[in-house]
Design a protein around this motif. Structure first.
Motif, PDB file in Angstrom:
ATOM      1  N   PRO A   1      51.941  51.706  34.677  1.00  0.00           N
ATOM      2  CA  PRO A   1      51.480  52.737  34.545  1.00  0.00           C
ATOM      3  C   PRO A   1      50.530  54.415  35.305  1.00  0.00           C
ATOM      4  O   PRO A   1      50.344  52.868  35.908  1.00  0.00           O
ATOM      5  N   TYR A   2      50.700  55.456  34.921  1.00  0.00           N
ATOM      6  CA  TYR A   2      49.993  56.273  36.622  1.00  0.00           C
ATOM      7  C   TYR A   2      48.959  56.116  36.253  1.00  0.00           C
ATOM      8  O   TYR A   2      48.312  56.078  37.140  1.00  0.00           O
ATOM      9  N   TYR A   3      47.838  55.881  34.540  1.00  0.00           N
ATOM     10  CA  TYR A   3      46.914  55.555  34.418  1.00  0.00           C
ATOM     11  C   TYR A   3      46.023  55.005  35.396  1.00  0.00           C
ATOM     12  O   TYR A   3      45.471  54.510  36.014  1.00  0.00           O
ATOM     13  N   ALA A   4      46.709  53.739  35.955  1.00  0.00           N
ATOM     14  CA  ALA A   4      46.791  52.745  36.605  1.00  0.00           C
ATOM     15  C   ALA A   4      46.486  52.344  37.953  1.00  0.00           C
ATOM     16  O   ALA A   4      46.206  51.245  38.611  1.00  0.00           O
ATOM     17  N   TRP A   5      47.107  53.553  39.071  1.00  0.00           N
ATOM     18  CA  TRP A   5      47.338  53.216  40.009  1.00  0.00           C
ATOM     19  C   TRP A   5      46.004  53.879  40.800  1.00  0.00           C
ATOM     20  O   TRP A   5      44.961  53.837  40.032  1.00  0.00           O
ATOM     21  N   ALA A   6      46.090  53.518  42.142  1.00  0.00           N
ATOM     22  CA  ALA A   6      44.536  53.834  43.414  1.00  0.00           C
ATOM     23  C   ALA A   6      43.516  52.934  42.607  1.00  0.00           C
ATOM     24  O   ALA A   6      42.378  53.386  42.432  1.00  0.00           O
ATOM     25  N   ASN A   7      43.767  51.600  41.762  1.00  0.00           N
ATOM     26  CA  ASN A   7      42.771  50.782  41.376  1.00  0.00           C
ATOM     27  C   ASN A   7      42.563  49.018  42.636  1.00  0.00           C
ATOM     28  O   ASN A   7      42.033  48.627  42.367  1.00  0.00           O
ATOM     29  N   ARG A   8      43.272  49.418  43.907  1.00  0.00           N
ATOM     30  CA  ARG A   8      43.889  48.273  44.717  1.00  0.00           C
ATOM     31  C   ARG A   8      43.499  48.565  45.611  1.00  0.00           C
ATOM     32  O   ARG A   8      44.460  48.034  46.134  1.00  0.00           O
ATOM     33  N   GLY A   9      42.958  50.171  46.177  1.00  0.00           N
ATOM     34  CA  GLY A   9      43.031  50.444  47.210  1.00  0.00           C
ATOM     35  C   GLY A   9      43.992  51.682  47.689  1.00  0.00           C
ATOM     36  O   GLY A   9      45.135  51.653  46.906  1.00  0.00           O
ATOM     37  N   ALA A  10      43.923  51.990  49.001  1.00  0.00           N
ATOM     38  CA  ALA A  10      44.095  53.201  49.509  1.00  0.00           C
ATOM     39  C   ALA A  10      45.680  52.427  50.037  1.00  0.00           C
ATOM     40  O   ALA A  10      45.981  51.594  49.663  1.00  0.00           O
ATOM     41  N   ASN A  11      46.889  52.980  49.316  1.00  0.00           N
ATOM     42  CA  ASN A  11      48.605  52.941  49.077  1.00  0.00           C
ATOM     43  C   ASN A  11      49.338  54.312  48.907  1.00  0.00           C
ATOM     44  O   ASN A  11      48.503  55.299  48.144  1.00  0.00           O
ATOM     45  N   GLU A  12      50.796  53.931  48.645  1.00  0.00           N
ATOM     46  CA  GLU A  12      51.749  55.475  48.407  1.00  0.00           C
ATOM     47  C   GLU A  12      51.178  55.065  46.940  1.00  0.00           C
ATOM     48  O   GLU A  12      51.976  53.807  46.824  1.00  0.00           O
ATOM     49  N   MET A  13      51.929  56.068  46.118  1.00  0.00           N
ATOM     50  CA  MET A  13      52.509  56.479  45.529  1.00  0.00           C
ATOM     51  C   MET A  13      53.224  57.738  44.689  1.00  0.00           C
ATOM     52  O   MET A  13      52.708  58.808  45.595  1.00  0.00           O
ATOM     53  N   THR A  14      53.993  57.582  43.546  1.00  0.00           N
ATOM     54  CA  THR A  14      54.837  58.684  43.647  1.00  0.00           C
ATOM     55  C   THR A  14      55.074  58.613  41.626  1.00  0.00           C
ATOM     56  O   THR A  14      55.303  57.218  40.941  1.00  0.00           O
ATOM     57  N   VAL A  15      55.694  59.654  40.971  1.00  0.00           N
ATOM     58  CA  VAL A  15      55.622  59.484  39.831  1.00  0.00           C
ATOM     59  C   VAL A  15      57.325  60.702  39.701  1.00  0.00           C
ATOM     60  O   VAL A  15      57.812  59.739  38.572  1.00  0.00           O
ATOM     61  N   TRP A  16      57.656  61.402  40.672  1.00  0.00           N
ATOM     62  CA  TRP A  16      58.687  61.208  40.963  1.00  0.00           C
ATOM     63  C   TRP A  16      59.542  61.625  42.188  1.00  0.00           C
ATOM     64  O   TRP A  16      59.328  60.695  42.831  1.00  0.00           O
ATOM     65  N   PHE A  17      60.853  60.622  41.022  1.00  0.00           N
ATOM     66  CA  PHE A  17      61.408  59.807  42.400  1.00  0.00           C
ATOM     67  C   PHE A  17      63.222  60.851  42.525  1.00  0.00           C
ATOM     68  O   PHE A  17      63.195  61.166  41.756  1.00  0.00           O
ATOM     69  N   THR A  18      63.023  60.458  44.059  1.00  0.00           N
ATOM     70  CA  THR A  18      64.548  60.629  44.207  1.00  0.00           C
ATOM     71  C   THR A  18      65.869  60.425  43.735  1.00  0.00           C
ATOM     72  O   THR A  18      66.073  59.713  43.146  1.00  0.00           O
ATOM     73  N   ALA A  19      66.543  61.457  42.991  1.00  0.00           N
ATOM     74  CA  ALA A  19      67.662  61.063  41.841  1.00  0.00           C
ATOM     75  C   ALA A  19      68.829  60.404  42.697  1.00  0.00           C
ATOM     76  O   ALA A  19      69.387  61.054  43.009  1.00  0.00           O
ATOM     77  N   ALA A  20      69.276  59.406  42.702  1.00  0.00           N
ATOM     78  CA  ALA A  20      69.771  58.848  43.794  1.00  0.00           C
ATOM     79  C   ALA A  20      71.330  59.232  42.973  1.00  0.00           C
ATOM     80  O   ALA A  20      71.402  59.762  41.436  1.00  0.00           O
ATOM     81  N   LYS A  21      71.972  59.201  43.995  1.00  0.00           N
ATOM     82  CA  LYS A  21      73.863  60.002  42.954  1.00  0.00           C
ATOM     83  C   LYS A  21      74.547  58.892  42.908  1.00  0.00           C
ATOM     84  O   LYS A  21      74.285  57.794  43.177  1.00  0.00           O
TER      85      LYS A  21
END
Length: 648
Positions: free
Chosen positions: A628-648
């Motif tokens: 869940p988006y609300y739960a990110w950034a609770n384990r230290g700094a790291n990459e995050m994204t909500v919007w993903f590339t739409a693969a063909k």
């Protein structure tokens, strides 16, 4: 002020008054107690962690001491910023909500000790603003400035904003304890404002630079019956775009009147502009006013602004305020991801405004926005442990960059400008008060979480009990026990996501994976479940032991943005039920930003009790893990994204 100006001012804010009937009435917080599940855990976290943490931070930062110094109870200097009084009042409001559902003599005594400080700091005529009382009239640096005389620097001073939060705290405290020690302080201050500010000869023409007082005055009006508070709120609202309030604040910081929603009179406003928190507090106040008095011009303006904010300027989280510059709404469809601002306070303001719009109209679309913000934009602003926060809430992070006043990768335990953690402290304990509403003889179930509630419908006391594992599962059991057997309707809200609409409007839409029809049972028998205006209405002769069962299908669905949002073209987001998901590097070999998702990608929900306070993760066939988006950034700094590339 001339005689003619006085007449003009009186005319523009004297809206014809008559009491509104048939409005929605929220069931009081005291009557609703969470018992188990998602929101019970978080309400308990607010009580046991967030609130004590916030009180400690106020002690450490000198916020409490400012009242003691202003009241002559100790020696010292003013510490902090001109708006810090408001943080204290917000936290006292949160403590009062805790006391409404969880009597605690120790907390009650602690709050009373703070109220003693407030009383000491209040000047004999009711004025209360610690920075001015300590520093006197001054034109010092930006953070310390109080202005050459009272309310002379209102665009920047926060004199009225601070006491608005005092009024809200006072009403909540009175409702919790029945004591008037804080309410009396609020009344003395409000009476001072009524005498000092307004359209009459000799009064100041001042309008709050940071809105909040307007809605707080109306709340105080409802608590006391003193109509002059309502009239002052109406004056503040009507004077926007009309008074000569330009100050040093505008000149130094190059902020135009739209920043304060002061560009034109409110009835001519049609777009959500300027500082997002200030704006939505104003819009909430106008909604409050319309619940007391009808006014077609104000209603037209408010509806247009809501459509602009919701249909063109809202993130998929329900967050608003895309720009760091001015913490403001940007132009339509300008919603960047990696540097999205989305202040946590703006999410809270969005919920408060939308709930008031619902109460005014009974339309469920406002609750669809409320719920989206609740589970995503708001909840993302606090850590799962309840003692760390985000000021801003980006939609993507490289794990390194610092976005705005809060960080884009690491949460903070507090901020110099602590409006967000103190706002979380006041809102979260109040959450049970948003679950139910009543209108005339009809009872409305608006949110799902384990709770017990006692409601009054047409003189009949009705006990409701909810059992559910929502938002992880779509099954909800509602036990109905009226004191007297009787016929009345119970309307159960069916969230927009459960009928295929991601959010009101077409800003975000589901690509596929439409849910199965909603099913309802009463006492084990299936009933017709026609969703009308967001509700299924069940009218029958209710008796003790009756049970409603709701089953909402929760497929994992891909979401796309309107073509007008250029930053999201060729991208998809993932949702299940009311919860928005993201990818975090911790679960995906350190990478998130480069993830692509195919149109036929399938995900399987898996509950992980041991992870991030207990969450449903989504697992794909190629080992992609979403949380869940609300739960990110609770384990230290790291990459995050909500919007993903739409693969063909």
């Amino acid at each position: 002020m001339t005689k003619y100006l006085t007449i003009f001012l009186l005319s523009i804010y004297s809206i014809s008054t008559f009491a509104q009937t048939g409005k929605m009435t929220p069931v009081p917080l005291k009557n609703v107690k969470t018992t188990t599940g998602f929101w019970h855990d978080r309400v308990e976290t607010a009580r046991t962690v967030t609130l004590p943490h916030a009180l400690h931070q106020c002690e450490e930062s000198g916020r409490f001491d400012n009242f003691a110094v202003a009241g002559g109870l100790k020696e010292g200097k003013f510490r902090g910023a001109r708006f810090d009084d408001s943080d204290v009042f917000k936290i006292v409001e949160g403590a009062s909500y805790v006391l409404q559902n969880h009597p605690d003599p120790k907390l009650d005594k602690y709050v009373d000790s703070l109220i003693t400080l407030f009383a000491a700091a209040q000047e004999p005529d009711g004025y209360l603003y610690t920075i001015r009382t300590i520093n006197k009239d001054t034109t010092g640096s930006y953070d310390w400035i109080a202005g050459p005389y009272r309310y002379s620097f209102e665009n920047g001073s926060h004199e009225l904003y601070n006491v608005g939060h005092l009024y809200e705290a006072a009403v909540a405290h009175y409702q919790a304890t029945g004591k008037k020690n804080l309410l009396n302080i609020a009344i003395e201050n409000a009476d001072h404002l009524v005498k000092t500010i307004g359209p009459k000869p000799g009064q100041l023409v001042v309008v709050p630079g940071h809105e909040e007082t307007e809605t707080a005055l109306i709340r105080l009006y409802h608590a006391t019956g003193k109509k002059e508070y309502l009239e002052l709120s109406k004056f503040f609202i009507a004077m926007r775009g009309r008074s000569d309030k330009r100050t040093l604040f505008l000149d130094e910081h190059k902020l135009g009147p739209a920043y304060f929603q002061d560009q034109v009179p409110f009835v001519r406003q049609r777009e959500a502009v300027g500082h997002a928190v200030r704006a939505q507090y104003l819009y909430a106040a106008v909604t409050d006013m319309l619940m007391v008095e009808n006014d077609a011009k104000y209603q037209t303006a408010l509806d247009s602004i809501w459509q602009d904010a919701t249909y063109k300027k809202q993130y998929i989280t329900g967050g608003v305020g895309a720009r760091e510059d001015g913490e403001a709404f940007d132009k339509a469809y300008v919603l960047p991801n990696d540097n999205a601002y989305q202040e946590t306070c703006a999410a809270i303001a969005n919920m408060l405004w939308n709930h008031k719009m619902y109460l005014n109209t009974g339309e469920s679309k406002y609750l669809d926005v409320f719920e989206r913000v609740l589970y995503n934009g708001f909840l993302g602003g606090m850590s799962v442990k309840g003692n760390e926060f985000f000021y801003v809430n980006p939609m993507a992070s490289d794990g390194k960059n610092d976005f705005g006043k809060g960080t884009g990768a690491v949460r903070s335990s507090w901020f110099g400008t602590a409006c967000c953690p103190s706002n979380v402290s006041r809102f979260l304990p109040s959450m049970p008060g948003y679950i139910y509403a009543v209108k005339d003889k009809e009872l409305f179930v608006n949110l799902f979480t384990g709770n017990e509630a006692t409601l009054n419908v047409n003189g009949n006391a009705i006990k409701l009990t909810q059992e559910t594992n929502y938002p992880w599962e779509g099954k909800v059991k509602i036990s109905v026990s009226p004191e007297k057997t009787g016929t009345f309707p119970i309307s159960v809200r069916i969230p927009g996501w459960a009928t295929g609409q991601a959010i009101p409007g077409d800003l975000y839409t589901y690509t596929a994976g439409q849910p199965k029809p909603v099913t309802l049972l009463v006492n084990g028998k299936k009933i017709e479940s026609i969703v009308d205006k967001g509700y299924v209405r069940i009218e029958r002769n209710w008796k003790k032991g009756d049970v409603i069962e709701v089953n909402l299908d929760m497929p994992v669905r891909q979401v796309i943005s309107s073509k007008n949002i250029k930053t999201n073209q060729g991208k998809v987001a993932i949702e299940r039920g009311p919860v928005l998901y993201c990818a975090e590097g911790h679960d995906n070999k350190g990478k998130a930003l480069s993830i692509a998702i195919a149109p036929d990608q399938t995900f399987t929900p898996e509950f992980r009790k041991d992870l991030l306070g207990g969450i449903n993760v989504l697992k794909s066939q190629d080992n992609l893990t979403l949380i869940p988006y609300y739960a990110w950034a609770n384990r230290g700094a790291n990459e995050m994204t909500v919007w993903f590339t739409a693969a063909k």
